[in-house]
Design an enzyme around this catalytic site. Sequence first.
Site, PDB file in Angstrom:
ATOM      1  N   ASP A  12      41.186  43.849  39.553  1.00  0.00           N
ATOM      2  CA  ASP A  12      40.374  43.711  38.347  1.00  0.00           C
ATOM      3  C   ASP A  12      40.966  44.419  37.132  1.00  0.00           C
ATOM      4  OD1 ASP A  12      38.603  42.320  39.964  1.00  0.00           O
ATOM      5  OD2 ASP A  12      37.435  44.115  40.434  1.00  0.00           O
ATOM      6  N   GLU A  13      42.272  44.458  37.061  1.00  0.00           N
ATOM      7  CA  GLU A  13      42.943  45.144  35.949  1.00  0.00           C
ATOM      8  C   GLU A  13      42.906  44.332  34.659  1.00  0.00           C
ATOM      9  OE1 GLU A  13      44.333  44.528  38.905  1.00  0.00           O
ATOM     10  OE2 GLU A  13      45.077  46.388  39.799  1.00  0.00           O
ATOM     11  N   LYS A  15      44.149  40.901  35.002  1.00  0.00           N
ATOM     12  CA  LYS A  15      45.298  39.999  35.252  1.00  0.00           C
ATOM     13  C   LYS A  15      45.037  38.609  34.669  1.00  0.00           C
ATOM     14  CE  LYS A  15      44.789  40.736  39.649  1.00  0.00           C
ATOM     15  NZ  LYS A  15      43.777  41.807  39.665  1.00  0.00           N
ATOM     16  N   GLY A  39      38.679  37.255  41.504  1.00  0.00           N
ATOM     17  CA  GLY A  39      37.866  36.761  40.400  1.00  0.00           C
ATOM     18  C   GLY A  39      38.598  37.131  39.124  1.00  0.00           C
ATOM     19  N   HIS A  40      39.207  36.149  38.481  1.00  0.00           N
ATOM     20  CA  HIS A  40      40.017  36.405  37.284  1.00  0.00           C
ATOM     21  C   HIS A  40      39.312  35.838  36.055  1.00  0.00           C
ATOM     22  CE1 HIS A  40      43.875  36.679  39.959  1.00  0.00           C
ATOM     23  NE2 HIS A  40      42.973  37.588  40.250  1.00  0.00           N
ATOM     24  N   THR A 128      34.694  41.143  50.367  1.00  0.00           N
ATOM     25  CA  THR A 128      33.963  40.160  49.565  1.00  0.00           C
ATOM     26  C   THR A 128      33.254  39.145  50.467  1.00  0.00           C
ATOM     27  OG1 THR A 128      35.904  38.744  49.453  1.00  0.00           O
ATOM     28  CG2 THR A 128      35.641  40.337  47.668  1.00  0.00           C
ATOM     29  N   GLN A 222      44.337  40.625  43.404  1.00  0.00           N
ATOM     30  CA  GLN A 222      44.031  41.978  43.865  1.00  0.00           C
ATOM     31  C   GLN A 222      44.981  42.978  43.174  1.00  0.00           C
ATOM     32  OE1 GLN A 222      44.281  39.431  46.679  1.00  0.00           O
ATOM     33  NE2 GLN A 222      42.216  39.068  45.949  1.00  0.00           N
ATOM     34  N   THR A 297      33.500  38.489  41.195  1.00  0.00           N
ATOM     35  CA  THR A 297      33.278  37.625  42.353  1.00  0.00           C
ATOM     36  C   THR A 297      31.941  37.916  43.017  1.00  0.00           C
ATOM     37  OG1 THR A 297      35.633  37.326  42.731  1.00  0.00           O
ATOM     38  CG2 THR A 297      34.221  36.979  44.635  1.00  0.00           C
ATOM     39  N   GLY A 299      29.642  40.483  41.844  1.00  0.00           N
ATOM     40  CA  GLY A 299      28.649  41.083  40.951  1.00  0.00           C
ATOM     41  C   GLY A 299      28.367  42.555  41.236  1.00  0.00           C
ATOM     42  N   ARG A 300      29.079  43.130  42.235  1.00  0.00           N
ATOM     43  CA  ARG A 300      28.844  44.536  42.564  1.00  0.00           C
ATOM     44  C   ARG A 300      29.321  45.438  41.416  1.00  0.00           C
ATOM     45  NH1 ARG A 300      32.047  45.051  48.146  1.00  0.00           N
ATOM     46  NH2 ARG A 300      33.385  43.577  47.054  1.00  0.00           N
ATOM     47  N   ARG A 302      31.419  48.126  39.827  1.00  0.00           N
ATOM     48  CA  ARG A 302      32.711  48.719  40.212  1.00  0.00           C
ATOM     49  C   ARG A 302      32.624  50.228  40.100  1.00  0.00           C
ATOM     50  NH1 ARG A 302      35.618  44.515  36.275  1.00  0.00           N
ATOM     51  NH2 ARG A 302      35.702  42.717  37.650  1.00  0.00           N
ATOM     52  N   VAL A 411      42.664  45.086  23.715  1.00  0.00           N
ATOM     53  CA  VAL A 411      41.520  45.864  23.211  1.00  0.00           C
ATOM     54  C   VAL A 411      40.205  45.087  23.279  1.00  0.00           C
ATOM     55  CG1 VAL A 411      42.926  47.363  21.731  1.00  0.00           C
ATOM     56  CG2 VAL A 411      42.083  45.180  20.823  1.00  0.00           C
TER      57      VAL A 411
HETATM   58  P1  GDP Z   1      41.354  40.460  37.117  1.00  0.00           P
HETATM   59  O1  GDP Z   1      40.753  40.256  38.454  1.00  0.00           O
HETATM   60  O2  GDP Z   1      42.496  41.416  37.142  1.00  0.00           O
HETATM   61  O3  GDP Z   1      41.704  39.183  36.419  1.00  0.00           O
HETATM   62  O4  GDP Z   1      40.236  41.169  36.222  1.00  0.00           O
HETATM   63  P2  GDP Z   1      38.655  40.767  36.171  1.00  0.00           P
HETATM   64  O5  GDP Z   1      38.519  39.520  35.412  1.00  0.00           O
HETATM   65  O6  GDP Z   1      38.058  40.828  37.527  1.00  0.00           O
HETATM   66  O7  GDP Z   1      38.080  42.010  35.375  1.00  0.00           O
HETATM   67  C1  GDP Z   1      38.560  42.368  34.138  1.00  0.00           C
HETATM   68  C2  GDP Z   1      37.386  42.362  33.142  1.00  0.00           C
HETATM   69  O8  GDP Z   1      37.784  42.997  31.956  1.00  0.00           O
HETATM   70  C3  GDP Z   1      36.943  40.977  32.741  1.00  0.00           C
HETATM   71  O9  GDP Z   1      35.573  40.997  32.490  1.00  0.00           O
HETATM   72  C4  GDP Z   1      37.736  40.730  31.454  1.00  0.00           C
HETATM   73  O10 GDP Z   1      37.101  39.785  30.593  1.00  0.00           O
HETATM   74  C5  GDP Z   1      37.709  42.096  30.849  1.00  0.00           C
HETATM   75  N1  GDP Z   1      38.834  42.464  29.992  1.00  0.00           N
HETATM   76  C6  GDP Z   1      40.158  42.258  30.151  1.00  0.00           C
HETATM   77  N2  GDP Z   1      40.855  42.918  29.216  1.00  0.00           N
HETATM   78  C7  GDP Z   1      39.953  43.544  28.438  1.00  0.00           C
HETATM   79  C8  GDP Z   1      40.035  44.429  27.317  1.00  0.00           C
HETATM   80  O11 GDP Z   1      41.114  44.780  26.847  1.00  0.00           O
HETATM   81  N3  GDP Z   1      38.858  44.895  26.814  1.00  0.00           N
HETATM   82  C9  GDP Z   1      37.649  44.521  27.302  1.00  0.00           C
HETATM   83  N4  GDP Z   1      36.559  45.008  26.711  1.00  0.00           N
HETATM   84  N5  GDP Z   1      37.534  43.724  28.358  1.00  0.00           N
HETATM   85  C10 GDP Z   1      38.663  43.257  28.921  1.00  0.00           C
HETATM   86  P1  IMO Z   2      41.124  40.414  41.817  1.00  0.00           P
HETATM   87  O1  IMO Z   2      42.240  39.418  42.031  1.00  0.00           O
HETATM   88  C1  IMO Z   2      38.988  43.884  43.286  1.00  0.00           C
HETATM   89  C2  IMO Z   2      38.555  44.270  47.608  1.00  0.00           C
HETATM   90  C3  IMO Z   2      37.159  44.171  48.202  1.00  0.00           C
HETATM   91  C4  IMO Z   2      37.318  45.103  49.372  1.00  0.00           C
HETATM   92  C5  IMO Z   2      38.737  44.839  49.853  1.00  0.00           C
HETATM   93  C6  IMO Z   2      38.841  43.852  50.990  1.00  0.00           C
HETATM   94  O2  IMO Z   2      39.966  39.868  41.077  1.00  0.00           O
HETATM   95  O3  IMO Z   2      41.662  41.685  41.262  1.00  0.00           O
HETATM   96  P2  IMO Z   2      38.556  41.218  51.145  1.00  0.00           P
HETATM   97  O4  IMO Z   2      37.404  40.344  50.788  1.00  0.00           O
HETATM   98  O5  IMO Z   2      39.804  40.898  50.388  1.00  0.00           O
HETATM   99  O6  IMO Z   2      38.802  41.316  52.612  1.00  0.00           O
HETATM  100  O7  IMO Z   2      38.081  42.691  50.694  1.00  0.00           O
HETATM  101  O8  IMO Z   2      39.428  44.327  48.716  1.00  0.00           O
HETATM  102  N1  IMO Z   2      38.975  43.128  46.779  1.00  0.00           N
HETATM  103  C7  IMO Z   2      39.072  43.169  45.444  1.00  0.00           C
HETATM  104  N2  IMO Z   2      38.754  44.144  44.573  1.00  0.00           N
HETATM  105  N3  IMO Z   2      39.545  42.747  42.830  1.00  0.00           N
HETATM  106  C8  IMO Z   2      39.892  41.760  43.693  1.00  0.00           C
HETATM  107  O9  IMO Z   2      40.552  40.673  43.295  1.00  0.00           O
HETATM  108  C9  IMO Z   2      39.617  41.936  45.065  1.00  0.00           C
HETATM  109  N4  IMO Z   2      39.807  41.171  46.173  1.00  0.00           N
HETATM  110  C10 IMO Z   2      39.418  41.922  47.215  1.00  0.00           C
HETATM  111  O10 IMO Z   2      36.187  44.594  47.301  1.00  0.00           O
HETATM  112  O11 IMO Z   2      37.263  46.433  48.931  1.00  0.00           O
HETATM  113 MG    MG Z   3      38.893  40.393  39.401  1.00  0.00          MG
END
Ligand code: GDP
Ligand code: IMO
Ligand code: MG
Length: 421
Positions: A12-13, A15, A39-40, A128, A222, A297, A299-300, A302, A411
């Site tokens: 969830d960085e 990506k 969940g991207h 998940t 991940q 993905t 809704g928990r 973080r 940002v």
């Molecule tokens: P991913 O799994 O690495 O693609 O990341 P996620 O989508 O799960 O979570 C990243 C969250 O941060 C999402 O809600 C994005 O819309 C949000 N996001 C990404 N970059 C930024 C940022 O620079 N600022 C803010 N406020 N939100 C961001």
């Molecule tokens: P993205 O691509 C954050 C975590 C789960 C759990 C562990 C194992 O959006 O960054 P799994 O269902 O893969 O067997 O769960 O990994 N996890 C993630 N955490 N972002 C994800 O994907 C994740 N995919 C799995 O929460 O701790």
């Molecule tokens: Mg994600």
Amino acid sequence: MNTILVGAQWGDEGKGKIIDVLTEEADIVVRSQGGNNAGHTVEIGKEKFVLHLIPSGILRAGKKCIISNGVVIDPVALVKEIEGLETRGIKLAGRLLISETAHLVLPYHRALDEQRELRKGRNKIGTTKRGIGPAYGDKAARTGLRMIDLMRPKSFSAKLKSRIEENNAILKSLGGTPLNFREVEKAYLEAGKRLRPFVINSVVWLHEQLEKKKHILFEGAQGTFLDIDFGTYPFVTSSNTTAGGSCTGSGIPPHRMDRVVGVMKAYTTRVGEGPLPTEAAEIGDMLHGMGREFGATTGRARRCGWFDAVATRYARVVNGIDELAITNLDGLDTLKEIKICVAYECRGKRIAYPPNDAEELLHCRPIYRKFAGWQKDISGVRSYQKLPKATQKYLTALADLTGAKLRIVSVGPQREQTFDA
Ligand code: GDP
Ligand code: IMO
Ligand code: MG
């Protein structure tokens, strides 16, 4: 230019957002590992998309996207995702391709995932529940079914029948509910029919594209510390989320890769169980209060903490990260003081790398360096030079302590809220 993009923390960085930005310069985006546990999020104007299996590059017209061999695919979930995008006007025909050797996630994988978590009780991983672990388990045990099997309905049904018989016995012994073969068969064959036009030999196709000098972008799912080998085992996912996973998960050899981009948040988050050395209620409460950091993905909420440079330094080494994309910098806007973890103190010793034993990591205490906050809304800033000096100082520290070049700053969730450093 072929680029691997990886998460440098616990997932969830951001990506998805950075892939969407980098896709402008690429021809093809490849998802090479993980499944619909990912969940991207990509936000474009008022529209918000959350992608689980389909590469985030799909939102840029004309770009090709491929789900390659290393991914585990739940065909029913994939059809739902395809239809969701099509309803919103995203054209997929001829743009989305699926590897015939990708393994399938079946309903017994999801049921086993759930039962094993239940039985672990307090020691659960916090998965998940998408069946990812059991699906990769079957792949390694050579008892998996692949997309190519699903394309041959007769033999698929026979294989499925025997797999369901075996897994029903296991499910019953764990206290779970056995599956009905006919129901699963019907749902999967229907999904298979829908997916057929997308399924190809992805290795041959990708190498043809390389010959044509197409630019390929690999979308990691991940993060480094969820990697099956390099993460905080057993609190990890079941694939190689690090750079090497892009090679084994696609059939593109390492020497054809040109750079690795590591995405990291300006702080740390983790969803699910397992150690998180810099976890801090002060930052978690603030971010949740702003309505941020809830899983895309499941809704928990973080778990949140300060930026952990011990972790990102390790991520830089394991992935060979050349360039950094730092996201969610605006999340720290209101803080007076910001901390970065520069080392751990573990049983009286100062260490600069994360120990491999998750148990040992629980005993690590972060050693922090403090930075002045900028206490300004930076979400409207569009260039590095316009950032407050304190923000620039913080970013420089993140890059120096991680040991890679700062390349992209984000940002806000929108495409435009991104600039080069
Ligand atoms: P991913 O799994 O690495 O693609 O990341 P996620 O989508 O799960 O979570 C990243 C969250 O941060 C999402 O809600 C994005 O819309 C949000 N996001 C990404 N970059 C930024 C940022 O620079 N600022 C803010 N406020 N939100 C961001
Ligand atoms: P993205 O691509 C954050 C975590 C789960 C759990 C562990 C194992 O959006 O960054 P799994 O269902 O893969 O067997 O769960 O990994 N996890 C993630 N955490 N972002 C994800 O994907 C994740 N995919 C799995 O929460 O701790
Ligand atoms: Mg994600």
